[in-house]
Enzyme design. Structure first.
Site, PDB file in Angstrom:
ATOM      1  N   CYS A  45       5.909  12.680 -39.887  1.00  0.00           N
ATOM      2  CA  CYS A  45       5.386  12.375 -38.539  1.00  0.00           C
ATOM      3  C   CYS A  45       5.868  13.410 -37.529  1.00  0.00           C
ATOM      4  CB  CYS A  45       5.854  11.000 -38.076  1.00  0.00           C
ATOM      5  SG  CYS A  45       5.365   9.659 -39.150  1.00  0.00           S
TER       6      CYS A  45
HETATM    7  C1  BEZ Z   1       7.363  10.404 -42.829  1.00  0.00           C
HETATM    8  O1  BEZ Z   1       6.793  10.458 -41.750  1.00  0.00           O
HETATM    9  O2  BEZ Z   1       7.987  11.357 -43.254  1.00  0.00           O
HETATM   10  C2  BEZ Z   1       7.309   9.162 -43.661  1.00  0.00           C
HETATM   11  C3  BEZ Z   1       7.213   7.913 -43.055  1.00  0.00           C
HETATM   12  C4  BEZ Z   1       7.195   6.776 -43.838  1.00  0.00           C
HETATM   13  C5  BEZ Z   1       7.250   6.897 -45.232  1.00  0.00           C
HETATM   14  C6  BEZ Z   1       7.310   8.147 -45.811  1.00  0.00           C
HETATM   15  C7  BEZ Z   1       7.350   9.300 -45.045  1.00  0.00           C
END
Ligand code: BEZ
Length: 211
Positions: A45
């Protein structure tokens, strides 16, 4: 219930990193991209939000406003934005909705419990100036989205809205377009002065009208 293409994007009022916002009022006459993230302070994100911030000029050029959503509260968003700016070399200045009660996420069907319990998956909604949903996309948490593709879809949608053309497979800026089936072949010359090629009666190509 799932939101489908052609539906009116549900309106909502929510706290965001840019203050309290009424969604439709904030959109005004612009196009919108509304996209969700599973959680604050997560790696994928962080890269996505940085990319959207760095594409500011590309969104502005197309008259598109971007808004993100993550289920954490505003104070968490504010700290995370500092990290995003620092690590992605950007300045996040579009709103991130805080949705701790999952109200907006539930309305937009962004929570898919069999994929990710109580967190939002990576949903994308492209919304037209008429507030209708023009595109939906859903990615898993582990896959960062391709915002070049989202810009490409916006370009295609805007060409269709302005020139009665569709775009073929793997179309890119400058590539030939498809004359929409609603236009009769005899009417093409008046509408498309750059010319056209009839490959089949149902497959008529024309140079990109705005290039
Ligand atoms: C991420 O944004 O890196 C992420 C968020 C939730 C689960 C896996 C990855």
């Amino acid at each position: 219930m799932a939101i489908r293409l052609g539906d009116t994007a549900p309106d909502f009022e929510a706290d965001t990193s840019e203050g309290r916002i009424k969604f439709h009022e904030w959109l005004g006459d612009s196009w919108g991209v509304f996209f969700s993230h599973p959680k604050d302070y997560t790696p994928v994100c962080t890269t996505e939000l940085g990319r959207v911030a760095n594409l500011k000029a590309e969104f502005e050029k197309r008259g598109v406003k971007a808004m993100a959503l993550s289920v954490d509260p505003v104070d968490s968003h504010m700290g995370w934005i500092k990290d995003i700016n620092e690590t992605q070399n950007c300045s996040v200045d579009f709103p991130i909705v805080a949705d701790p009660d999952r109200e907006v996420a539930t309305t937009y069907d962004m929570i898919h419990p069999n994929a990710l319990n109580n967190l939002t998956v990576r949903s994308v909604f492209i919304i037209g100036p008429d507030k209708k949903v023009k595109l939906t996309l859903t990615y898993p948490a582990s896959t960062g989205r391709n915002f070049d593709e989202i810009l490409r879809v916006i370009d295609s949608l805007q060409l269709t809205a302005n020139y009665s053309v569709a775009t073929p497979v793997d179309w890119k800026q400058g590539g030939d377009c498809v004359v929409v089936p609603a236009i009769k072949t005899e009417d093409i010359p008046a509408k498309f002065p750059k010319g056209f090629t009839e490959i089949k009666p149902y497959l008529r190509m024309t140079p990109q009208p705005d290039k």
